[in-house]
Design a protein around this motif. Structure first.
Motif, short mmCIF file in Angstrom:
data_model
loop_
_atom_site.label_atom_id
_atom_site.label_comp_id
_atom_site.label_asym_id
_atom_site.label_seq_id
_atom_site.Cartn_x
_atom_site.Cartn_y
_atom_site.Cartn_z
N GLY A 193 26.86 41.28 37.52
CA GLY A 193 25.88 40.54 36.73
C GLY A 193 25.14 39.51 37.54
O GLY A 193 24.22 38.86 37.04
N GLY A 194 25.53 39.33 38.79
CA GLY A 194 24.90 38.34 39.64
C GLY A 194 23.89 38.95 40.57
O GLY A 194 23.60 40.14 40.48
N PRO A 195 23.36 38.12 41.45
CA PRO A 195 23.71 36.70 41.62
C PRO A 195 23.02 35.81 40.57
O PRO A 195 21.89 36.06 40.19
CB PRO A 195 23.16 36.39 43.02
CG PRO A 195 22.02 37.35 43.18
CD PRO A 195 22.40 38.59 42.45
N ASP A 196 23.77 34.81 40.10
CA ASP A 196 23.27 33.83 39.14
C ASP A 196 22.70 34.49 37.89
O ASP A 196 21.70 34.05 37.34
CB ASP A 196 22.20 32.94 39.78
CG ASP A 196 22.75 32.14 40.94
OD1 ASP A 196 23.95 31.80 40.90
OD2 ASP A 196 22.00 31.86 41.89
N GLY A 197 23.34 35.57 37.42
CA GLY A 197 22.90 36.24 36.20
C GLY A 197 21.63 37.04 36.37
O GLY A 197 21.04 37.47 35.37
N ALA A 198 21.20 37.28 37.61
CA ALA A 198 19.93 37.98 37.84
C ALA A 198 19.96 39.42 37.37
O ALA A 198 18.91 40.01 37.08
CB ALA A 198 19.56 37.92 39.32
N THR A 199 21.14 40.04 37.32
CA THR A 199 21.25 41.43 36.87
C THR A 199 22.10 41.55 35.61
O THR A 199 22.53 42.66 35.26
CB THR A 199 21.86 42.31 37.98
OG1 THR A 199 23.15 41.78 38.33
CG2 THR A 199 20.97 42.34 39.21
N GLU A 200 22.35 40.45 34.94
CA GLU A 200 23.13 40.49 33.70
C GLU A 200 22.40 41.32 32.65
O GLU A 200 21.20 41.17 32.43
CB GLU A 200 23.35 39.08 33.18
CG GLU A 200 24.25 39.00 31.95
CD GLU A 200 25.72 39.19 32.30
OE1 GLU A 200 26.51 39.43 31.37
OE2 GLU A 200 26.07 39.08 33.48
#
Length: 302
Positions: free
Chosen positions: A246-253
């Motif tokens: 899902g990362g980095p930092d939720g970029a692919t959540e």
């Protein structure tokens, strides 16, 4: 005779209807009910919380990131995949002067393009992990080989690049199937229409715009619905490829990943069910809007 046929139809349809209710409708009903509880997945009575889980969704920053990412995927993946599929299918039919007869070796090209469909999404994601590897991956290796070292990146570890990298994999894995689908739709167009366009002096682009595209519109509509559903999912590819995941930092959540994590990592099955119900209605709305738009276009053409 009439009553005998009615009994036969009821006897034939009833078992299928029962199986559908038990194995399809019943799980939906259970998910809707669980979304109104705080069930943790452990045997025991769940406390009814009403719409509380849905209210929490609006304040969950990670879930909102997932909604944003799925929206970006919904806007990009179907459009790019359909555009590439139509382009490749059209190119395979430009070999004949009638605009329909395939170029030499068209069947071989279709097999090559279709090949990713033979692999599961998990296998595709693993393969592309190696392609994107920043140290010895194929992509960075190719860039270094042509003297473009400055363009090498950690493709899955940079927030601005991670989601486009994942979407590229979804498009790559899907475009071959839709190219074959559109190719079959073009093959079904009467040859006389292409010949008439040729006699009128229409260019290749004009023939595509005025003959091919209107007559494959229904196929494009179906493709958009299926690709939209895939874009609203994206769980398997993100789970395997992304940092975190899902990362980095939720970029692919994505929503499916948030659902999975809340259910099987945090034990919040009620909250995860609310996410599933929200995803269900988003998917249903997409399908209804696409089908309604297609019907409206057919009515106007009629």
């Amino acid at each position: 005779m009439k009553h005998g046929r009615l009994r036969f139809l009821v006897g034939a349809l009833l078992p299928a209807l029962v199986l559908h209710v038990v194995f399809v409708l019943s799980p939906y009903g259970q998910a809707f009910y669980l979304s109104l509880t705080d069930w943790t997945g452990v045997a025991g009575e769940a406390r009814f919380v009403g719409a509380g889980n849905y209210a929490r969704l609006g304040g969950d920053s990670l879930f909102l990131d997932a909604v944003r990412n799925n929206a970006v995927m919904l806007a990009a993946v179907p459009l790019v995949t359909i555009a590439l599929g139509l382009f490749l299918a059209s190119m395979l039919h430009l070999g004949g002067r009638d605009g329909r007869r395939g170029i030499a070796g068209a069947g071989g090209y279709q097999i090559v393009y279709f090949f990713p469909q033979l692999l599961s999404l998990v296998v595709v994601a693993v393969l592309w992990q190696f392609v994107y590897n920043p140290t010895n991956g194929l992509l960075n290796g190719a860039l270094r080989a042509v003297g473009l070292d400055g363009l090498t990146r950690s493709w899955l570890a940079e927030p601005a690049l991670a989601l486009p990298a994942v979407m590229a994999v979804l498009i790559w894995s899907s475009v071959g199937f839709y190219m074959v689908l559109f190719s079959a739709a073009i093959d079904a167009i009467p040859k006389e229409l292409f010949e008439a366009a040729l006699l009128d002096g229409a260019s290749g682009w004009a023939t595509f715009r005025s003959v091919t595209l209107p007559l494959v519109r229904d196929t494009v509509q179906v493709a958009f619905v299926y690709l939209g559903i895939a874009a609203l999912d994206g769980f398997a590819v993100v789970q395997v490829m992304s940092v975190g995941p899902g990362g980095p930092d939720g970029a692919t959540e994505v929503i499916g990943l948030s659902l999975y994590r809340n259910a099987f990592t945090y034990g919040k099955f009620g909250y995860a069910s609310a996410m599933g119900v929200a995803l269900f209605f988003a998917t249903l709305t997409l399908a209804l809007l696409a089908l309604r738009a297609g019907r409206k276009e057919r009515v106007e053409l009629a």
